[in-house]
Design a protein around this motif. Structure first.
Motif, PDB file in Angstrom:
ATOM      1  N   ARG A  52       0.831  -1.215   0.000  1.00 20.68           N
ATOM      2  CA  ARG A  52       0.000   0.000   0.000  1.00 20.68           C
ATOM      3  C   ARG A  52       0.861   1.259   0.000  1.00 20.68           C
ATOM      4  N   ALA A  53       2.036   1.192   0.606  1.00 19.07           N
ATOM      5  CA  ALA A  53       2.925   2.359   0.676  1.00 19.07           C
ATOM      6  C   ALA A  53       3.490   2.739  -0.690  1.00 19.07           C
ATOM      7  N   THR A  54       3.393   1.840  -1.687  1.00 22.00           N
ATOM      8  CA  THR A  54       3.860   2.161  -3.035  1.00 22.00           C
ATOM      9  C   THR A  54       2.766   2.788  -3.887  1.00 22.00           C
ATOM     10  N   LEU A  55       1.536   2.816  -3.384  1.00 21.73           N
ATOM     11  CA  LEU A  55       0.379   3.262  -4.157  1.00 21.73           C
ATOM     12  C   LEU A  55      -0.055   4.661  -3.769  1.00 21.73           C
ATOM     13  N   ALA A  56      -0.386   5.475  -4.773  1.00 24.03           N
ATOM     14  CA  ALA A  56      -0.901   6.825  -4.526  1.00 24.03           C
ATOM     15  C   ALA A  56      -2.286   6.725  -3.892  1.00 24.03           C
ATOM     16  N   PRO A  57      -2.670   7.732  -3.096  1.00 23.10           N
ATOM     17  CA  PRO A  57      -4.006   7.706  -2.475  1.00 23.10           C
ATOM     18  C   PRO A  57      -5.135   7.585  -3.496  1.00 23.10           C
ATOM     19  N   ASP A  58      -4.941   8.130  -4.709  1.00 24.25           N
ATOM     20  CA  ASP A  58      -5.965   8.089  -5.752  1.00 24.25           C
ATOM     21  C   ASP A  58      -5.623   7.098  -6.868  1.00 24.25           C
ATOM     22  N   VAL A  59      -4.871   6.049  -6.527  1.00 27.87           N
ATOM     23  CA  VAL A  59      -4.455   5.036  -7.500  1.00 27.87           C
ATOM     24  C   VAL A  59      -5.664   4.466  -8.247  1.00 27.87           C
ATOM     25  N   GLU A  60      -5.449   4.151  -9.520  1.00 22.50           N
ATOM     26  CA  GLU A  60      -6.433   3.412 -10.316  1.00 22.50           C
ATOM     27  C   GLU A  60      -5.765   2.116 -10.742  1.00 22.50           C
ATOM     28  N   TRP A  61      -6.266   0.992 -10.263  1.00 20.73           N
ATOM     29  CA  TRP A  61      -5.661  -0.332 -10.473  1.00 20.73           C
ATOM     30  C   TRP A  61      -6.653  -1.167 -11.260  1.00 20.73           C
ATOM     31  N   THR A  62      -6.321  -1.522 -12.499  1.00 19.41           N
ATOM     32  CA  THR A  62      -7.261  -2.220 -13.372  1.00 19.41           C
ATOM     33  C   THR A  62      -6.803  -3.643 -13.653  1.00 19.41           C
ATOM     34  N   GLU A  63      -7.655  -4.583 -13.243  1.00 19.16           N
ATOM     35  CA  GLU A  63      -7.481  -5.992 -13.570  1.00 19.16           C
ATOM     36  C   GLU A  63      -8.274  -6.239 -14.852  1.00 19.16           C
ATOM     37  N   MET A  64      -7.685  -6.949 -15.790  1.00 21.50           N
ATOM     38  CA  MET A  64      -8.212  -7.109 -17.144  1.00 21.50           C
ATOM     39  C   MET A  64      -9.599  -7.755 -17.182  1.00 21.50           C
ATOM     40  N   ALA A  65     -10.415  -7.295 -18.135  1.00 23.26           N
ATOM     41  CA  ALA A  65     -11.716  -7.911 -18.380  1.00 23.26           C
ATOM     42  C   ALA A  65     -11.504  -9.396 -18.649  1.00 23.26           C
ATOM     43  N   GLY A  66     -12.323 -10.242 -18.033  1.00 21.64           N
ATOM     44  CA  GLY A  66     -12.190 -11.687 -18.173  1.00 21.64           C
ATOM     45  C   GLY A  66     -11.384 -12.327 -17.059  1.00 21.64           C
ATOM     46  N   PRO A  87     -10.622 -13.178 -13.165  1.00 16.69           N
ATOM     47  CA  PRO A  87     -11.603 -13.382 -12.096  1.00 16.69           C
ATOM     48  C   PRO A  87     -11.880 -12.136 -11.241  1.00 16.69           C
ATOM     49  N   LEU A  88     -10.930 -11.238 -11.103  1.00 13.12           N
ATOM     50  CA  LEU A  88     -11.120 -10.034 -10.292  1.00 13.12           C
ATOM     51  C   LEU A  88     -11.226  -8.790 -11.163  1.00 13.12           C
ATOM     52  N   ALA A  89     -11.737  -8.941 -12.386  1.00 13.29           N
ATOM     53  CA  ALA A  89     -11.800  -7.842 -13.348  1.00 13.29           C
ATOM     54  C   ALA A  89     -12.462  -6.606 -12.755  1.00 13.29           C
ATOM     55  N   GLY A  90     -11.883  -5.453 -13.088  1.00 18.66           N
ATOM     56  CA  GLY A  90     -12.447  -4.184 -12.660  1.00 18.66           C
ATOM     57  C   GLY A  90     -11.347  -3.204 -12.319  1.00 18.66           C
ATOM     58  N   THR A  91     -11.765  -2.003 -11.995  1.00 19.79           N
ATOM     59  CA  THR A  91     -10.824  -0.958 -11.592  1.00 19.79           C
ATOM     60  C   THR A  91     -11.067  -0.634 -10.128  1.00 19.79           C
ATOM     61  N   TYR A  92      -9.996  -0.669  -9.364  1.00 16.80           N
ATOM     62  CA  TYR A  92     -10.063  -0.442  -7.926  1.00 16.80           C
ATOM     63  C   TYR A  92      -9.298   0.823  -7.591  1.00 16.80           C
ATOM     64  N   ASN A 105      -9.435  -5.876  -2.603  1.00 16.77           N
ATOM     65  CA  ASN A 105     -10.159  -6.451  -3.733  1.00 16.77           C
ATOM     66  C   ASN A 105      -9.297  -7.262  -4.689  1.00 16.77           C
ATOM     67  N   VAL A 106      -7.984  -7.166  -4.552  1.00 15.73           N
ATOM     68  CA  VAL A 106      -7.107  -7.923  -5.439  1.00 15.73           C
ATOM     69  C   VAL A 106      -6.225  -8.868  -4.635  1.00 15.73           C
ATOM     70  N   MET A 107      -5.272  -8.340  -3.898  1.00 13.11           N
ATOM     71  CA  MET A 107      -4.287  -9.194  -3.231  1.00 13.11           C
ATOM     72  C   MET A 107      -4.902 -10.126  -2.191  1.00 13.11           C
ATOM     73  N   GLU A 108      -5.820  -9.612  -1.374  1.00 12.48           N
ATOM     74  CA  GLU A 108      -6.428 -10.457  -0.346  1.00 12.48           C
ATOM     75  C   GLU A 108      -7.306 -11.540  -0.967  1.00 12.48           C
ATOM     76  N   LYS A 109      -8.011 -11.212  -2.056  1.00 15.61           N
ATOM     77  CA  LYS A 109      -8.866 -12.213  -2.715  1.00 15.61           C
ATOM     78  C   LYS A 109      -8.027 -13.269  -3.428  1.00 15.61           C
ATOM     79  N   LEU A 110      -6.927 -12.840  -4.059  1.00 11.75           N
ATOM     80  CA  LEU A 110      -6.038 -13.829  -4.681  1.00 11.75           C
ATOM     81  C   LEU A 110      -5.484 -14.789  -3.633  1.00 11.75           C
ATOM     82  N   ALA A 111      -5.073 -14.250  -2.490  1.00  7.67           N
ATOM     83  CA  ALA A 111      -4.517 -15.081  -1.424  1.00  7.67           C
ATOM     84  C   ALA A 111      -5.551 -16.056  -0.870  1.00  7.67           C
TER      85      ALA A 111
END
Length: 134
Positions: free
Chosen positions: A29-43, A45-50, A59-65
Motif C-alpha cells: 500500500r505504501a507504493t500506491l498513490a491515495p488516488d491510485v487506479e488499479w485495473t485488472e483485465m476484463a475476463g 476473475p477479479l476484473a475491474g478498476t479499484y 479487492n485484489v491481493m487479499e482475494k487472490l490469497a
C-alpha cells in the motif's frame, strides 16, 4: 523532495513486487498513490478498476490469497519510458479448490508519479487463469 518522491519509477514498481511476494500488504500500500487506479483485465476473475491503496489490496491481493496458494507475480523484464514502467512477468500459483497449477505470462503497465504508483493495468491470458480455477 522527500525520499519517496526521489525514487525512480522502476524502483517503486520493484518495491511493489517485493512487497507482494512477501505478503506485506502494508508495504505494498505504501507504493500506491491515495488516488491510485488499479485495473485488472476484463475476463480475469477479479476484473475491474479499484481505487485507493486499501481498495486495491482488499479487492485484489487479499482475494487472490484466499483463492490461490502461493500466488506470485514474477517480475522478469522492465521496460521504462519516463513515468511509464511496463513489466513482462509471470503468475504462478495453485488454485485451492481445483488443485490445478497456474503458470501464465503477463504484462503490467504502471504509471509512477511523485514516487508512487498512480495507475496500473494488467494484460493476461484470462482463459488460462479461468481454466485453472474451473
Amino acid at each position: 523532495m522527500g525520499l519517496t518522491a526521489d525514487l525512480i519509477p522502476a524502483d517503486v514498481v520493484r518495491r511493489q513486487y517485493l512487497a507482494s511476494a512477501a505478503g506485506d500488504l502494508e508495504a505494498l500500500r505504501a507504493t500506491l498513490a491515495p488516488d491510485v487506479e488499479w485495473t485488472e483485465m476484463a475476463g480475469f476473475p477479479l476484473a475491474g478498476t479499484y481505487r485507493t491503496p486499501d481498495g486495491v489490496t482488499a479487492n485484489v491481493m487479499e482475494k487472490l490469497a484466499a483463492e490461490w496458494d502461493d500466488w506470485t507475480a514474477h517480475d522478469d523484464t522492465y521496460v521504462v519510458d519516463g513515468e511509464n514502467v511496463v513489466v513482462l512477468a509471470r503468475y504462478t500459483a495453485q488454485h485451492r479448490s481445483t488443485g490445478k497449477p497456474l503458470a501464465v505470462r503477463v504484462a503490467h503497465h504502471f504509471v509512477v508519479r511523485g514516487g508512487l504508483i498512480v495507475r496500473f493495468e494488467q494484460f493476461v491470458d484470462t482463459a488460462l487463469v479461468r481454466d485453472a480455477a474451473a
